[in-house]
Design a protein around this motif. Structure first.
Motif, PDB file in Angstrom:
ATOM      1  N   VAL A 225       0.837  -1.207   0.000  1.00  0.00           N
ATOM      2  CA  VAL A 225       0.000   0.000   0.000  1.00  0.00           C
ATOM      3  C   VAL A 225       0.871   1.256   0.000  1.00  0.00           C
ATOM      4  CG1 VAL A 225      -1.609   1.348   1.422  1.00  0.00           C
ATOM      5  CG2 VAL A 225      -2.014  -1.092   1.056  1.00  0.00           C
ATOM      6  N   MET A 226       1.876   1.268   0.866  1.00  0.00           N
ATOM      7  CA  MET A 226       2.771   2.435   0.947  1.00  0.00           C
ATOM      8  C   MET A 226       3.440   2.726  -0.398  1.00  0.00           C
ATOM      9  SD  MET A 226       4.801   2.155   4.559  1.00  0.00           S
ATOM     10  CE  MET A 226       6.063   3.341   4.124  1.00  0.00           C
ATOM     11  N   GLN A 227       3.842   1.680  -1.074  1.00  0.00           N
ATOM     12  CA  GLN A 227       4.518   1.871  -2.362  1.00  0.00           C
ATOM     13  C   GLN A 227       3.552   2.392  -3.425  1.00  0.00           C
ATOM     14  OE1 GLN A 227       6.026  -2.144  -2.319  1.00  0.00           O
ATOM     15  NE2 GLN A 227       8.153  -1.455  -2.039  1.00  0.00           N
ATOM     16  N   ILE A 228       2.333   1.872  -3.426  1.00  0.00           N
ATOM     17  CA  ILE A 228       1.326   2.370  -4.369  1.00  0.00           C
ATOM     18  C   ILE A 228       1.048   3.852  -4.101  1.00  0.00           C
ATOM     19  CG2 ILE A 228      -1.130   2.208  -4.996  1.00  0.00           C
ATOM     20  CD1 ILE A 228      -0.876  -0.850  -4.556  1.00  0.00           C
ATOM     21  N   GLU A 229       0.909   4.184  -2.821  1.00  0.00           N
ATOM     22  CA  GLU A 229       0.653   5.591  -2.461  1.00  0.00           C
ATOM     23  C   GLU A 229       1.792   6.493  -2.936  1.00  0.00           C
ATOM     24  OE1 GLU A 229      -2.012   5.114   1.622  1.00  0.00           O
ATOM     25  OE2 GLU A 229       0.159   5.082   1.777  1.00  0.00           O
ATOM     26  N   GLN A 230       3.024   6.018  -2.747  1.00  0.00           N
ATOM     27  CA  GLN A 230       4.176   6.854  -3.110  1.00  0.00           C
ATOM     28  C   GLN A 230       4.263   7.047  -4.626  1.00  0.00           C
ATOM     29  OE1 GLN A 230       6.071   8.408  -0.676  1.00  0.00           O
ATOM     30  NE2 GLN A 230       6.657   9.594  -2.485  1.00  0.00           N
ATOM     31  N   VAL A 231       3.928   6.004  -5.377  1.00  0.00           N
ATOM     32  CA  VAL A 231       3.944   6.142  -6.849  1.00  0.00           C
ATOM     33  C   VAL A 231       2.931   7.211  -7.268  1.00  0.00           C
ATOM     34  CG1 VAL A 231       3.387   4.987  -9.037  1.00  0.00           C
ATOM     35  CG2 VAL A 231       4.771   3.804  -7.321  1.00  0.00           C
TER      36      VAL A 231
ATOM     37  N   VAL B  60       0.384  -7.200   0.211  1.00  0.00           N
ATOM     38  CA  VAL B  60       1.137  -6.962  -1.022  1.00  0.00           C
ATOM     39  C   VAL B  60       0.254  -7.382  -2.198  1.00  0.00           C
ATOM     40  CG1 VAL B  60       3.502  -7.070  -0.188  1.00  0.00           C
ATOM     41  CG2 VAL B  60       2.309  -9.185  -0.751  1.00  0.00           C
ATOM     42  N   PHE B  61       0.335  -6.619  -3.253  1.00  0.00           N
ATOM     43  CA  PHE B  61      -0.503  -6.866  -4.426  1.00  0.00           C
ATOM     44  C   PHE B  61       0.357  -7.455  -5.524  1.00  0.00           C
ATOM     45  CE2 PHE B  61      -2.342  -3.481  -1.942  1.00  0.00           C
ATOM     46  CZ  PHE B  61      -3.649  -3.923  -1.793  1.00  0.00           C
TER      47      PHE B  61
END
Lengths: 542, 62
Positions: A225-231, B60-61
Motif C-alpha cells: 500500500v505504501m509503495q502504491i501511495e508513493q507512486v 502486497v498486491f
C-alpha cells in the motif's frame, strides 16, 4: 509531437521490418491462431475475442525490436538478473479487410479497432510465456457503457501514424511487474506527460519506499500500500484510499466500516469523474498476505435497475446514503481490466463481496482535494437546509421537496474544470427548449470561479434514468480541502461556506453570502437570482 | 487589478448581482440545523480516519 512523447511512445511508433496481413473473418479461428502463435495466452485470446465481437476483418502482425519502453523493460529484467531473450509483435485490428500494404493504405484511422503489443521474455525457450505488454482497444460501442476519461495513444502501423483512444491494458510477467505495477501504468499512462510510464520508474519509487523502512524491494514480490501511495504521489496524483483491515481494529468494526464506507462509492466516484480507481481484494486459496489489484475506469448505466427503488422499499437500507439516492444506484457493473484475464471486463457491482475487498483507491482529477462522496454529502445537507426557503417554480419545487422528505432525491457528483461548466450552462436546454439567458451565462463567464469544481447534479427517480436529466446542481469548490472540523457542531467554517459556490434550481440561482447568528443558531444568508431555465435539463456527459 | 481578478470565489454571488443588477436579486435566510450537520461531520470523520490508517499495512498486491 514533443521529444518526451516520442521517447515514451517510441516503442509504439517504431516502423516494422515486415507486416503480415491476417484475414480474421470466417473461417479464421482465434483458437487455432492463439494456440499456434502465442502458446494459448488467455489475455491475447481475450483481445482477439473483443476484435471478433467488433466484427473486425483484418489483423496486421508486425515484429518489433526493443526500443523505448520495450528496451527499458528488457534492461530492467536483465538488471534484476533474468537472462531474457525477448520477442515482440504489434498486432492491430481493423474493421475493414486488407491483404496487402497497398490495400492497407486505403484504410482510415476510423477503421482501427485497437492494437496490442505482445511480448515473450524468452526466459525458458521450452516454455514460452506470451503476455500483453500493452493493448488499447475501442470501448464497447454502447451509449450506456461509460468511460469518462479515455487516453489517447499514438502508434504506427505499416509506416503510417494513427491515434487510438481507450484505456491501456497491461499484463504482469511475474518478473519485474506484477498486478500493482501494471494497474498503475494502465491508469497513469492516460494522464502523464509523454502518455506512458516505464516500469523501471514505478519500481524505482517502490524500491525507495522499501529502503526507507530498511527493506529491499524485489518487483516480483508485488507492491505494498505504501509503495502504491508513493507512486501516485510522485506522479502528482491526488487520491483517497482505504485500507480496510488497517482502518478497523476488530472483525466487527471491519464489517461496519465496509458498510459505512463502501468500496463501491470510491470506485464509482473515481470512474465517473476522476482518474479511475484501484480495487484490491483477497484471492481465495492464495497466501495470507497476497492480494490482487485491478484498475477500474468506467461503469455501465442501467435505466431499469431495480436497486434504486428496492433498497428502500423492501430492505430498509439505512446507511449514510439512505437519505438520498446516489446515481450509482443505476450502475450494474464497473468497467475495468484484470491483468490475469484480459481487458475491458464488466465487474458486477455486487460480485466482489465486501468481505473480500481490503483496499480501494479513488484517483482524483487534477487539483481536486476531496472525494465525490464528501461532495454529495455536503450537497445533500445544503439542499436540506435550503428546502424551506426554496423559491423554485411551483411545478418543480413541490416535487423536489417531496423527494427530499422521502429520501428519493438523486445526487450525482461530477468533478470538472470551470470552463466545462460554463460550456455546459451555455449548451443547456430545458425540456421546453428554453436556454439560459445570455446575461446569466456571461455573468458566470466573468466570474473567477475555482479552476476545478464539484458539480453535484440534482434529479428525481423517474427523471434521472428515463431522461438522463436533472433539475439543477449544487456547485462546490473542489480545490479547497475540507476537513471534519469544518462541519463541527455549532460551527459553519469559512472554508465550508466558501466551498459552496452556488446552487442552480428551476427558475433560480442561490449564492451564499454570509453567516450570521440568531437565537436559533447559525444562519447562512443566501441571495437568489432568476434563471431562465424553469424545467429539467440533460445531465452532463464528460 | 483586472475586473475579473477583483472577484474571488467567495464573492461569486456579488459578481452575479453586479451583472444582473441589485433589483434582480433577493435575500434568502437559511438556518443551519446542527443536528443535520452532524451526519456530514460523522461521515467525513469516518472517512478521514479510514483514509489515514494505511501505514504499516502488510498486504502486497501481486
Amino acid at each position: 509531437m514533443s521529444a518526451l512523447q516520442v521517447s515514451c511512445e517510441g516503442h509504439r511508433l517504431q516502423d516494422s521490418a515486415s507486416a503480415e496481413f491476417v484475414d480474421i473473418q470466417s473461417p479464421f479461428s482465434n483458437f487455432d491462431f492463439v494456440e499456434k502463435r502465442f502458446a494459448k495466452s488467455q489475455t491475447i485470446h481475450r483481445c482477439f475475442s473483443l476484435a471478433r465481437s467488433a466484427n473486425c476483418c483484418c489483423c496486421v502482425v508486425e515484429p518489433l525490436v526493443d526500443v523505448g519502453l520495450l528496451d527499458d523493460d528488457t534492461k530492467e529484467m536483465r538488471r534484476l538478473g533474468y537472462h531474457v531473450a525477448t520477442t515482440n509483435f504489434r498486432l492491430s485490428f481493423w474493421k475493414k479487410p486488407a491483404s496487402s500494404k497497398q490495400e492497407f493504405n486505403a484504410l482510415a484511422e476510423s477503421d482501427l479497432f485497437g492494437y496490442m503489443i505482445v511480448r515473450c521474455d524468452g526466459l525458458d525457450p521450452a516454455d514460452p510465456q506470451w503476455y500483453v505488454f500493452e493493448a488499447v482497444l475501442s470501448k464497447y460501442d454502447h451509449p450506456h457503457n461509460c468511460v469518462s476519461m479515455p487516453g489517447e495513444y499514438n502508434l504506427a502501423v505499416c509506416g503510417r501514424n494513427f491515434r487510438m483512444r481507450g484505456v491501456m491494458f497491461c499484463q504482469q510477467n511475474k518478473l519485474n511487474k506484477r498486478c500493482a505495477q501494471v494497474s498503475l501504468r494502465a491508469l497513469l499512462s492516460r494522464i502523464v506527460p509523454g502518455r506512458d510510464v516505464a516500469y523501471s520508474r514505478i519500481n524505482a519509487i517502490a524500491a525507495r519506499v522499501a529502503k526507507s523502512i530498511g527493506e529491499t524491494f524485489n518487483p516480483s514480490d508485488g507492491m505494498s500500500v505504501m509503495q502504491i501511495e508513493q507512486v501516485l504521489t510522485d506522479f502528482g496524483i491526488r487520491y483517497k484510499d482505504v485500507d480496510y483491515p488497517r482502518a478497523a481494529k476488530s472483525p466487527k468494526k471491519l464489517a461496519r466500516l465496509k458498510k459505512e464506507i463502501p468500496y463501491t462509492k470510491f470506485m464509482y466516484a473515481g470512474a465517473e469523474s476522476g482518474l479511475g480507481a484501484l480495487l484490491g481484494f483477497k484471492v481465495h486459496g492464495g497466501d495470507e498476505k497476497s492480494r490482487h489489484i485491478i484498475p477500474i475506469f468506467g461503469h455501465t448505466f442501467n435505466k431499469d435497475s431495480w436497486v434504486s427503488d428496492a433498497r428502500k422499499f423492501y430492505f430498509n437500507d439505512k446507511d449514510q446514503y439512505s437519505a438520498y439516492m446516489p446515481s450509482d444506484s443505476w450502475t450494474s457493473s464497473f468497467i475495468g481490466h484484470d491483468d490475469n484475464l484480459g481487458p475491458d471486463f464488466c465487474v458486477p457491482r455486487a460480485y466482489v463481496l465486501p468481505e473480500d475487498v481490503d483496499y480501494v483507491v479513488e484517483l482524483y482529477r487534477s487539483e481536486v482535494k476531496y472525494s465525490g462522496a464528501i461532495a454529495e454529502a455536503i450537497a445533500f445537507q445544503v439542499l436540506k437546509h435550503l428546502q424551506n426557503s426554496l423559491q423554485v417554480d411551483e411545478v418543480w419545487a413541490p416535487r423536489l421537496i417531496d423527494a427530499l422528505d422521502d429520501g428519493n432525491v438523486v445526487l450525482r457528483s461530477v468533478s470538472l474544470p470551470c470552463e466545462s461548466y460554463i460550456v455546459h450552462l451555455h449548451q443547456m436546454r430545458a425540456w421546453d427548449g428554453t436556454e439560459e439567458s445570455r446575461v446569466a451565462v456571461d455573468g458566470f463567464s466573468q466570474m473567477k470561479l475555482p479552476s476545478v469544481m464539484w458539480m453535484v447534479e440534482v434529479s428525481l427517480p423517474q427523471l434521472f434514468p428515463a431522461n438522463e436529466a436533472k433539475i439543477g446542481e449544487i456547485v462546490l469548490d473542489a480545490t479547497v480541502l475540507l476537513k471534519q472540523t469544518d462541519f463541527a457542531e455549532r460551527k459553519v467554517s469559512r472554508k465550508f461556506l466558501q466551498s459552496i459556490q452556488f446552487i442552480r434550481l428551476p427558475s433560480a440561482y442561490y449564492f451564499p453570502k454570509s453567516v450570521s447568528k440568531s437565537p436559533e443558531g447559525k444562519i447562512i444568508n443566501f441571495f437568489s437570482a432568476p434563471s431562465a431555465i424553469k424545467s429539467h435539463v440533460g445531465v452532463i456527459h464528460l | 487589478m483586472s475586473e475579473k481578478a477583483k472577484y474571488t470565489y467567495s464573492s461569486v454571488g456579488a459578481m452575479f448581482r453586479h451583472v444582473l443588477g441589485k433589483d434582480a436579486v433577493r435575500p434568502v435566510e437559511v438556518t443551519v440545523k446542527t443536528k443535520q450537520m452532524r451526519s456530514v461531520q460523522s461521515f467525513v470523520r469516518k472517512l478521514e480516519a479510514a483514509c489515514l490508517a494505511t501505514a504499516g499495512s502488510a498486504m502486497v498486491f501481486k
